[in-house]
Design an enzyme around this catalytic site. Structure first.
Site, PDB file in Angstrom:
ATOM      1  N   ARG A 161       0.694  -1.278   0.109  1.00 21.53           N
ATOM      2  CA  ARG A 161       0.045   0.104  -0.038  1.00 21.53           C
ATOM      3  C   ARG A 161       0.837   1.192  -0.120  1.00 21.53           C
ATOM      4  NH1 ARG A 161      -2.449  -3.654   3.751  1.00 21.53           N
ATOM      5  NH2 ARG A 161      -4.416  -4.122   3.308  1.00 21.53           N
ATOM      6  N   LYS A 187      -2.076  -2.457   7.731  1.00 24.75           N
ATOM      7  CA  LYS A 187      -3.587  -2.155   7.745  1.00 24.75           C
ATOM      8  C   LYS A 187      -4.164  -3.124   9.068  1.00 24.75           C
ATOM      9  CE  LYS A 187      -7.835  -1.083   5.404  1.00 24.75           C
ATOM     10  NZ  LYS A 187      -8.649  -1.009   4.094  1.00 24.75           N
ATOM     11  N   HIS A 196      -2.704   3.194  -5.679  1.00 22.29           N
ATOM     12  CA  HIS A 196      -3.234   1.775  -5.343  1.00 22.29           C
ATOM     13  C   HIS A 196      -3.697   0.811  -6.494  1.00 22.29           C
ATOM     14  CE1 HIS A 196      -4.695  -0.173  -1.775  1.00 22.29           C
ATOM     15  NE2 HIS A 196      -5.615  -0.495  -2.410  1.00 22.29           N
ATOM     16  N   ARG A 210      -0.841  -1.654  -6.814  1.00 25.01           N
ATOM     17  CA  ARG A 210      -1.043  -2.763  -5.997  1.00 25.01           C
ATOM     18  C   ARG A 210      -2.039  -3.620  -6.476  1.00 25.01           C
ATOM     19  NH1 ARG A 210      -1.510  -4.526  -0.484  1.00 25.01           N
ATOM     20  NH2 ARG A 210      -3.590  -4.763   0.212  1.00 25.01           N
ATOM     21  N   HIS A 213      -4.742  -9.024   3.165  1.00 19.77           N
ATOM     22  CA  HIS A 213      -6.172  -8.740   3.505  1.00 19.77           C
ATOM     23  C   HIS A 213      -6.653  -9.638   4.399  1.00 19.77           C
ATOM     24  CE1 HIS A 213      -6.804  -7.624  -1.389  1.00 19.77           C
ATOM     25  NE2 HIS A 213      -6.547  -6.556  -0.437  1.00 19.77           N
ATOM     26  N   TYR A 216     -10.472  -9.546  -7.648  1.00 24.21           N
ATOM     27  CA  TYR A 216      -9.407  -9.362  -8.682  1.00 24.21           C
ATOM     28  C   TYR A 216      -9.883 -10.587  -9.670  1.00 24.21           C
ATOM     29  CZ  TYR A 216      -6.899  -6.463  -5.602  1.00 24.21           C
ATOM     30  OH  TYR A 216      -6.505  -5.174  -4.895  1.00 24.21           O
TER      31      TYR A 216
END
Length: 321
Positions: A140, A165, A270, A273, A296, A305
């Protein structure tokens, strides 16, 4: 009047509680914004005198009058729930039904490898390296800005992402092509550190009061930012420190590079990424592995994706050919 015995102000309590729970500075700033907004919306009433009906009215206002995005409305709700649960320590009460901001189903913008290389070709110096890491390692933007010398393992060719995150650590790929540039970046960090030691001992910012536990950590090479700000600043305690590069500077450089590359679709940091994830999946990489590399929390987030890839996903083809 004895001011020493006055109870702390509400927002000071909010900030103190968030720091005890180790929330990120960005989350602290965002939550404080929404809590202040909630209080002002109800005529500067103290939240302790309000409850679920006032929260519902505020959320309705955001969705109907302000027409905010669903993620923004949820962010405001999370901030208010935090206030009642962890700061006021009183039940919020039943919020009930309220208008939900619509969450549009949008697929992320991704670029082909050739398009990414065109974008990177319009970046230079540290901006080029940061763009390469977002694409080559799936970092990120804020994770890239916060990289320190100690996070790079040249021998194993991995990057350790500290407090990503959700305040989670993880490791991800370190592209071999980035090794010389990263070694140069660490050499530059050492030169800058030596200069600061000779001219005032300005330390780098450290996480969670680490400077009290290890007083010299801020002036050790291991803790130096790979991408520091151009000049020192004052921290929240008024101490002169060196922070990492501001994300907005990187966003600006990447946005200009995207425009210069004449892409058919608009993109951002982003996007690099996103492109990392789709490239791995199109090569047949297991989705759970991609999930771990991206950091994630849920595999459902990574599965978006697979919709982007279409017929190119893991070699799957339509029965019509």
């Amino acid at each position: 009047m004895d001011t020493h015995n006055k109870p702390p102000k509400l927002m000071d309590r909010v900030k103190a509680t968030m720091r005890v729970k180790r929330y990120s500075p960005r989350t602290e700033k965002t939550y404080c914004y929404w809590i202040r907004y909630f209080i002002r919306f109800h005529g500067v009433r103290h939240p302790a005198s309000m409850g679920g009906s006032e929260v519902r009215a505020f959320l309705e206002h955001l969705a109907v009058e302000r027409q905010v995005a669903a993620a923004t409305q949820n962010q405001a709700l999370n901030a208010i729930v935090f206030l009642y649960r962890h700061v006021l320590e009183q039940p919020l009460g039943e919020i009930g039904e309220f208008s939900r901001a619509k969450r549009p189903r949008r697929l992320p913008v991704v670029l082909s490898h050739e398009e990414v290389m065109r974008v990177l070709g319009h970046l230079s110096g540290s901006m080029y390296l940061m763009g390469t890491l977002m694409y080559g390692s799936g970092l990120r933007l804020i994770e890239t800005c916060r990289l320190r010398a100690r996070d790079i393992d040249f021998e194993r060719q991995v990057i350790t992402v500290k407090a990503g995150k959700g305040d989670k650590d993880r490791t991800t790929l370190l592209p071999a092509s980035c090794l010389p540039a990263l070694q140069h970046q660490i050499s530059t960090a050492k030169q800058q550190l030596d200069y600061r030691l000779q001219h005032g001992r300005v330390p780098v910012t450290l996480p969670h009061a680490l400077d009290r536990k290890y007083p010299n950590a801020g002036i050790s090479l291991a803790w130096q930012w790979l991408f520091p700000a151009t000049r020192p600043c004052c921290d929240m305690d008024g101490k002169v420190v060196l922070h990492h590069i501001h994300p907005s500077a990187v966003q600006r450089a990447v946005r200009h590079a995207m425009r210069a590359a004449s892409l058919p679709r608009p993109g951002s940091c982003h996007t690099l990424r996103h492109s990392f994830a789709t490239q791995l999946l199109s090569q047949g990489t297991d989705i759970r592995t991609v999930q771990e590399l991206l950091g994630h929390k849920s595999v459902e987030t990574t599965q978006i994706y697979t919709h982007v890839l279409g017929k190119g996903f893991a070699g799957v083809r339509s029965p019509l050919g």
